[in-house]
Design an enzyme around this catalytic site. Structure first.
Site, PDB file in Angstrom:
ATOM      1  N   ARG A  73      89.105  55.162  46.083  1.00  0.00           N
ATOM      2  CA  ARG A  73      89.322  55.344  44.339  1.00  0.00           C
ATOM      3  C   ARG A  73      90.648  55.812  43.910  1.00  0.00           C
ATOM      4  NH1 ARG A  73      86.039  56.786  41.677  1.00  0.00           N
ATOM      5  NH2 ARG A  73      84.787  58.086  43.350  1.00  0.00           N
ATOM      6  N   TYR A 201      91.895  48.637  47.531  1.00  0.00           N
ATOM      7  CA  TYR A 201      91.167  49.086  48.395  1.00  0.00           C
ATOM      8  C   TYR A 201      89.645  49.046  47.868  1.00  0.00           C
ATOM      9  CZ  TYR A 201      88.263  52.917  50.427  1.00  0.00           C
ATOM     10  OH  TYR A 201      87.522  53.875  50.729  1.00  0.00           O
ATOM     11  N   LYS A 210      81.504  48.872  41.500  1.00  0.00           N
ATOM     12  CA  LYS A 210      82.365  50.342  39.982  1.00  0.00           C
ATOM     13  C   LYS A 210      82.713  49.912  39.146  1.00  0.00           C
ATOM     14  CE  LYS A 210      80.525  53.566  42.692  1.00  0.00           C
ATOM     15  NZ  LYS A 210      80.760  53.728  44.067  1.00  0.00           N
ATOM     16  N   HIS A 230      74.776  55.644  39.111  1.00  0.00           N
ATOM     17  CA  HIS A 230      75.226  55.694  40.339  1.00  0.00           C
ATOM     18  C   HIS A 230      74.219  56.540  41.533  1.00  0.00           C
ATOM     19  CE1 HIS A 230      78.735  57.806  42.693  1.00  0.00           C
ATOM     20  NE2 HIS A 230      78.796  56.679  43.006  1.00  0.00           N
ATOM     21  N   SER A 252      80.070  60.975  45.110  1.00  0.00           N
ATOM     22  CA  SER A 252      80.802  59.993  45.528  1.00  0.00           C
ATOM     23  C   SER A 252      80.623  60.958  47.194  1.00  0.00           C
ATOM     24  CB  SER A 252      82.028  59.492  45.671  1.00  0.00           C
ATOM     25  OG  SER A 252      82.039  58.722  44.648  1.00  0.00           O
ATOM     26  N   CYS A 254      78.404  61.976  49.207  1.00  0.00           N
ATOM     27  CA  CYS A 254      77.636  63.259  48.896  1.00  0.00           C
ATOM     28  C   CYS A 254      75.882  62.543  49.436  1.00  0.00           C
ATOM     29  CB  CYS A 254      77.660  64.020  47.412  1.00  0.00           C
ATOM     30  SG  CYS A 254      78.776  64.236  46.618  1.00  0.00           S
ATOM     31  N   ASP A 281      74.246  52.792  46.489  1.00  0.00           N
ATOM     32  CA  ASP A 281      74.965  53.095  45.579  1.00  0.00           C
ATOM     33  C   ASP A 281      74.547  52.989  44.277  1.00  0.00           C
ATOM     34  OD1 ASP A 281      77.979  54.594  45.937  1.00  0.00           O
ATOM     35  OD2 ASP A 281      78.144  52.628  44.917  1.00  0.00           O
ATOM     36  N   ARG A 375      85.528  53.284  55.481  1.00  0.00           N
ATOM     37  CA  ARG A 375      84.639  52.671  54.908  1.00  0.00           C
ATOM     38  C   ARG A 375      84.175  51.798  56.252  1.00  0.00           C
ATOM     39  NH1 ARG A 375      82.209  54.598  50.163  1.00  0.00           N
ATOM     40  NH2 ARG A 375      83.822  56.710  49.674  1.00  0.00           N
TER      41      ARG A 375
HETATM   42  P1  GTP Z   1      79.922  56.540  48.427  1.00  0.00           P
HETATM   43  O1  GTP Z   1      79.650  55.902  49.104  1.00  0.00           O
HETATM   44  O2  GTP Z   1      81.047  57.603  47.516  1.00  0.00           O
HETATM   45  O3  GTP Z   1      79.351  56.679  46.918  1.00  0.00           O
HETATM   46  O4  GTP Z   1      78.828  58.526  48.914  1.00  0.00           O
HETATM   47  P2  GTP Z   1      77.481  58.506  49.349  1.00  0.00           P
HETATM   48  O5  GTP Z   1      76.719  59.365  48.293  1.00  0.00           O
HETATM   49  O6  GTP Z   1      76.360  57.534  50.169  1.00  0.00           O
HETATM   50  O7  GTP Z   1      77.925  59.900  50.614  1.00  0.00           O
HETATM   51  P3  GTP Z   1      77.070  59.675  52.472  1.00  0.00           P
HETATM   52  O8  GTP Z   1      75.937  58.831  52.336  1.00  0.00           O
HETATM   53  O9  GTP Z   1      77.834  58.290  52.482  1.00  0.00           O
HETATM   54  O10 GTP Z   1      77.388  60.961  52.515  1.00  0.00           O
HETATM   55  C1  GTP Z   1      78.933  61.694  52.478  1.00  0.00           C
HETATM   56  C2  GTP Z   1      79.271  62.784  53.649  1.00  0.00           C
HETATM   57  O11 GTP Z   1      78.073  63.491  52.988  1.00  0.00           O
HETATM   58  C3  GTP Z   1      78.751  62.310  55.295  1.00  0.00           C
HETATM   59  O12 GTP Z   1      79.853  62.995  55.734  1.00  0.00           O
HETATM   60  C4  GTP Z   1      77.643  62.597  55.571  1.00  0.00           C
HETATM   61  O13 GTP Z   1      77.755  63.630  56.654  1.00  0.00           O
HETATM   62  C5  GTP Z   1      76.871  63.522  55.033  1.00  0.00           C
HETATM   63  N1  GTP Z   1      75.623  64.330  54.155  1.00  0.00           N
HETATM   64  C6  GTP Z   1      75.234  63.105  54.111  1.00  0.00           C
HETATM   65  N2  GTP Z   1      73.981  63.609  53.567  1.00  0.00           N
HETATM   66  C7  GTP Z   1      73.865  65.071  54.394  1.00  0.00           C
HETATM   67  C8  GTP Z   1      72.910  65.999  54.510  1.00  0.00           C
HETATM   68  O14 GTP Z   1      71.421  65.833  54.177  1.00  0.00           O
HETATM   69  N3  GTP Z   1      73.264  67.558  54.378  1.00  0.00           N
HETATM   70  C9  GTP Z   1      74.555  66.934  54.971  1.00  0.00           C
HETATM   71  N4  GTP Z   1      74.819  68.583  55.133  1.00  0.00           N
HETATM   72  N5  GTP Z   1      75.656  66.400  54.969  1.00  0.00           N
HETATM   73  C10 GTP Z   1      75.506  65.349  54.401  1.00  0.00           C
HETATM   74  C1  SPV Z   2      82.471  55.835  46.216  1.00  0.00           C
HETATM   75  O1  SPV Z   2      83.750  55.828  45.430  1.00  0.00           O
HETATM   76  O2  SPV Z   2      81.488  56.383  45.043  1.00  0.00           O
HETATM   77  C2  SPV Z   2      81.809  54.494  46.924  1.00  0.00           C
HETATM   78  C3  SPV Z   2      83.214  54.074  47.319  1.00  0.00           C
HETATM   79  O3  SPV Z   2      80.979  54.163  46.993  1.00  0.00           O
HETATM   80  S1  SPV Z   2      83.452  52.922  46.144  1.00  0.00           S
HETATM   81  O4  SPV Z   2      83.832  51.663  45.942  1.00  0.00           O
HETATM   82  O5  SPV Z   2      84.700  52.383  46.664  1.00  0.00           O
HETATM   83  O6  SPV Z   2      84.200  53.542  44.864  1.00  0.00           O
HETATM   84 MN    MN Z   3      79.861  56.021  45.119  1.00  0.00          MN
END
Ligand code: GTP
Ligand code: SPV
Ligand code: MN
Length: 594
Positions: A73, A201, A210, A230, A252, A254, A281, A375
């Site tokens: 983004r 993208y 989003k 979110h 994002s 996290c 999400d 992704r």
């Molecule tokens: P978006 O799709 O961007 O909104 O992200 P999301 O919040 O769904 O993040 P996602 O669950 O894909 O996690 C992203 C990163 O955080 C990855 O590299 C994971 O390995 C890491 N991660 C997720 N949960 C944990 C956790 O409990 N501990 C740690 N240390 N890392 C974590």
């Molecule tokens: C984020 O960035 O929080 C996502 C991926 O979930 S995107 O759809 O690119 O915004």
């Molecule tokens: Mn997101």
């Protein structure tokens, strides 16, 4: 023009105007039929836009590579084009609608010459649900069509429910030259319109996500009395069979996808705990007739972060990607025509192509095989733990709302807000280290209220006020918490194991909701007594846990200075910072001084 799938004059006018502007050779309506989608997939393969993966190991799966200047983004090129500048607030980029329409019209002009414009009617939310809303995305990208088909409910059925209503979001996407200097993601909340150009993208071009489901929908929600957030939505089934639902807002990359699909630690599975995914999400929330807060996931699939996803960290996400999935910007293993990313396993392919399309040897190359923001786009129904309530048009009742971010220090593993107002304050002061999900520096701590900083479609002060107002309408208010899975120990390692073990914290959260466990009062809120966190089956010491739960008043006093600065920015001369939140800040400062 092709045979129309609707007689809705507003829809037809929108298409006509967009055709006049972008001048495609033809217009194709996406009706949602498999034969049409299969034909488009073939066309995309022939153009080299998609690569077919191993049909035995990954049936119906494809790889796509974006341009290397188009991998995340772009918040600095994202605009909220409200008629009045002050309505977009101090945290959004603003352009006047007149200027934005004029500037982007120049870029759109003739940009689809020689191309096809696809008309994608889609629904955010299950068709027929009172939560749901229809959008029409016009795009010149088959990749967008195929991703929208996974991420949303698409096709003629969406036009049928729309009827002749004008209540649909108009989305126009043109790939143009993918010129980052002319890349714009513009939102016109008062016109229900999104214009996106020069990107191909994810979050920039899958306009249901989003752009609509957060930026436009947050504005609609403010006006119509609901919320777009979110947030993941998750159900925890207890040994007695009862399932409690919670939502969690993390910025994002996290941990939303990971938490939404977590596998309970053995001590919990043995007792009969199960976790069910409703969303990973985005959540749309409404107050039901019974006065409870209900949530739906408006999406139909997962656009998940690939790196770090593996059989240990998130087996359910991995399983979700084993069929009918589109991978974007991961590495291609040439030996068996499958995909690979950092953190998938300890066995990177040596005969591979990296995300940039260059030959790559995972054992010897210094470069990454997959982009950090690579992704997968996977259908939600692929997920082994998808909730039976996934399609429930009424949504699921929410017991707790959890906020959280990436903080090396400061924020403890978990704490509970003392009231709804205090919880809104806790959400508003969230801060987190930036990630690769957006272009720009990574690892910089910034304020990200409710994980919505890049997604609020109007003035942030009004947004926070809307949270307070919603609280007044909810009879049985969910309890509000803050978590931090990312606190570091003295050696710079994550002090908390995270992933499945996060259920140990959710367990405490549910007990707090049911008022079956006590807590310790601190200046920032209620913290667990260390003995109330179930550590059975972990090697976490009592000492490590007490460090994870430590609240350092001096560090928090510094934190309040940062909050004050942010609040001053929100107030913005327009006095839009809710007084209740200012009062919460004063209260925190006073408690820290004691
Ligand atoms: P978006 O799709 O961007 O909104 O992200 P999301 O919040 O769904 O993040 P996602 O669950 O894909 O996690 C992203 C990163 O955080 C990855 O590299 C994971 O390995 C890491 N991660 C997720 N949960 C944990 C956790 O409990 N501990 C740690 N240390 N890392 C974590
Ligand atoms: C984020 O960035 O929080 C996502 C991926 O979930 S995107 O759809 O690119 O915004
Ligand atoms: Mn997101």
């Amino acid at each position: 023009m092709a045979v129309n799938l609707t007689a809705n004059k507003k829809v037809l006018d929108f298409i006509d105007e967009s055709v006049k502007l972008t001048k495609p050779d033809k217009v194709v309506w996406i009706d949602g039929n498999k034969a049409q989608l299969d034909a488009l997939t073939k066309e995309s393969l022939a153009k080299g836009e998609l690569i077919k993966l191993n049909e035995e190991l990954l049936p119906g799966c494809y790889l796509h590579r974006t341009k290397i200047n188009d991998v995340a983004r772009v918040e600095h090129r994202t605009f909220i084009c409200s008629r009045k500048k002050e309505d977009s607030g101090p945290t959004n980029n603003w352009m006047s609608p007149k200027d934005a329409y004029a500037k982007l019209s120049e870029i759109y002009d003739g940009s689809m010459k020689g191309k096809t414009m696809y008309v994608i009617p889609y629904s955010m939310g299950a068709i027929g649900s009172e939560f749901s809303k229809v959008g029409i995305e016009l795009t010149d990208s088959i990749y967008v069509v195929l991703n929208m088909n996974i991420m949303t409910r698409i096709g003629k059925k969406c036009l049928d429910v729309l009827g002749d209503s004008n209540d649909f979001v108009r989305g126009l996407h043109a790939t143009a030259d993918i010129d980052e200097e002319k890349r714009y993601i513009c939102h016109f909340p008062e016109d229900n319109t999104i214009w996106s150009v020069n990107s191909a993208y994810g979050g920039n071009v899958l306009l249901g996500k989003k752009c609509f489901a957060l930026r436009i929908a947050s504005y609609q929600g403010k006006n119509e009395g609901w919320m777009a957030e979110h947030m993941l939505i998750l159900g925890i089934q207890k040994p007695n069979g009862d399932t409690k639902y919670l939502t969690a807002a993390f910025p994002s990359a996290c941990g939303k996808t990971n938490l939404a699909m977590l596998i309970p630690p053995e001590v919990y599975t043995k007792k009969g705990y199960k976790v069910w995914t409703v969303g990973d999400d985005i959540a749309w929330l409404r107050v039901g007739a019974d006065g409870q807060l209900y949530a739906i996931n408006p999406e139909y699939g997962f656009f998940g972060v690939a790196p770090g996803t593996n059989v240990k960290s998130n087996p359910n996400a991995l399983a979700s990607t084993k069929k009918n999935t589109i991978f974007t910007n991961v590495a291609l293993n040439l030996d068996n025509n499958t995909v690979w990313w950092e953190g998938l396993d300890k066995n990177p392919p040596v005969n591979a192509i990296d995300w940039k399309g260059n030959p790559w040897n995972g054992k010897t190359s210094a470069e990454k095989g997959a982009h950090p923001n690579s992704r997968f786009t996977a259908p939600a129904i692929n997920c082994p733990c998808v909730s039976s309530e996934f399609e429930n048009p009424k949504g699921v009742p929410i017991s707790a709302i959890v906020f959280g971010g990436r903080r090396a220090k400061t924020a403890p593993l978990v704490y509970q807000a003392t009231s709804w107002e205090n919880g809104v304050f806790v959400g508003s002061i969230m801060a987190s280290e930036t990630t690769a999900a957006a272009a720009g520096a990574v690892g910089v701590v910034r304020r990200d209220p409710m994980a919505m900083l890049p997604f609020i479609g109007y003035h942030i002060g009004d947004y926070l006020n809307h949270w307070l107002e919603m609280g007044k309408k909810i009879k049985k208010q969910p309890k509000i918490f803050n978590v931090n899975w990312f606190r570091l120990d003295d050696n710079g390692n994550f002090a908390w194991p995270g992933f499945g073990d996060n259920l140990r914290i959710l367990d405490w959260i549910l007990q707090r909701c049911e008022e079956t466990v006590d807590a310790v009062e601190t200046p920032i809120g209620y913290l667990p007594k260390p003995e109330d966190i179930n550590l059975d089956g972990t090697d976490i010491t009592k000492d490590a846990l007490s460090k994870l739960l430590d609240v350092d008043n001096a560090v928090w006093a510094q934190e309040t200075a940062g909050i004050e600065e942010f609040y001053t920015k929100i107030d913005d001369g327009a006095s839009k910072l809710p007084k209740a939140l200012k009062k919460e800040l004063d209260g925190l400062k006073a408690r820290l001084k004691k």
